[in-house]
Design an enzyme around this catalytic site. Structure first.
Site, PDB file in Angstrom:
ATOM      1  CG  HIS A  53      20.779  22.514  43.626  1.00  0.00           C
ATOM      2  ND1 HIS A  53      20.030  22.454  42.811  1.00  0.00           N
ATOM      3  CD2 HIS A  53      21.327  21.712  44.275  1.00  0.00           C
ATOM      4  CE1 HIS A  53      19.916  20.788  42.809  1.00  0.00           C
ATOM      5  NE2 HIS A  53      20.469  20.411  43.971  1.00  0.00           N
ATOM      6  CD  GLU A  55      21.186  27.388  40.004  1.00  0.00           C
ATOM      7  OE1 GLU A  55      21.193  27.294  38.870  1.00  0.00           O
ATOM      8  OE2 GLU A  55      21.386  26.592  40.953  1.00  0.00           O
ATOM      9  CB  CYS A  83      17.098  21.727  39.396  1.00  0.00           C
ATOM     10  SG  CYS A  83      16.908  22.507  41.136  1.00  0.00           S
ATOM     11  CB  CYS A  86      17.378  26.664  41.412  1.00  0.00           C
ATOM     12  SG  CYS A  86      18.404  25.714  42.385  1.00  0.00           S
TER      13      CYS A  86
END
Length: 153
Positions: A53, A55, A83, A86
């Protein structure tokens, strides 16, 4: 325009560019003391790594760059609400401040699943769709004391 707004606009622009290039619409920027340390996008579509992801990619880059897993003092700017994975990684790295442009609920209206995952992990283990079971090895002590004792001066 404030620095916060400038960085969040950068994260959103990264997300838009990534979506246009075939990736997921997520971007992240990490800043410390006014300096941008990382700009990243979700790369799951390229790596097939479900943890890539925006991040997480940015956290990895900053950790390598600083030579530390302690990212205290850094601020994360994300195009969408991070999410649970993260969010937890940011907390574990010492980050105490983050900004996001769009909510998980907004993303879900376009087919994303973050809001549902947040709701799932708040439910009791027995009610979650992914079954998580504790299976403690008989006669084994938890390894945590070994780590704690190694930390003592």
């Amino acid at each position: 325009m404030t620095d916060h707004e400038s960085h969040i606009r950068d994260a959103v622009a990264l997300a838009r560019d990534n979506a246009a290039a075939g990736g997921s619409p997520y971007g992240a920027v990490i800043v410390r003391d006014g300096s941008v340390l990382a700009r990243s996008v979700n790369t799951v579509h390229r790596t097939n790594d479900p943890t890539d992801h925006a991040e997480m990619v940015a956290l990895r880059e900053v950790s390598r760059r600083l030579g530390s897993r302690d990212l205290a003092g850094c601020i994360v700017y994300a195009s969408g609400r991070p999410c649970p994975m993260c969010h937890a990684a940011m907390r574990l790295s010492g980050i105490r401040e983050a900004y996001f442009a769009y909510t998980a609920e907004e993303a879900d209206t376009f087919g994303m699943q973050t809001a549902a995952i947040y709701a799932e992990v708040c439910r009791p283990l027995a009610e979650q769709p992914m079954r998580l079971h504790q299976l403690r090895p008989e006669g084994e002590a938890p390894p945590y004391a070994l780590w704690r004792d190694r930390q003592a001066p």
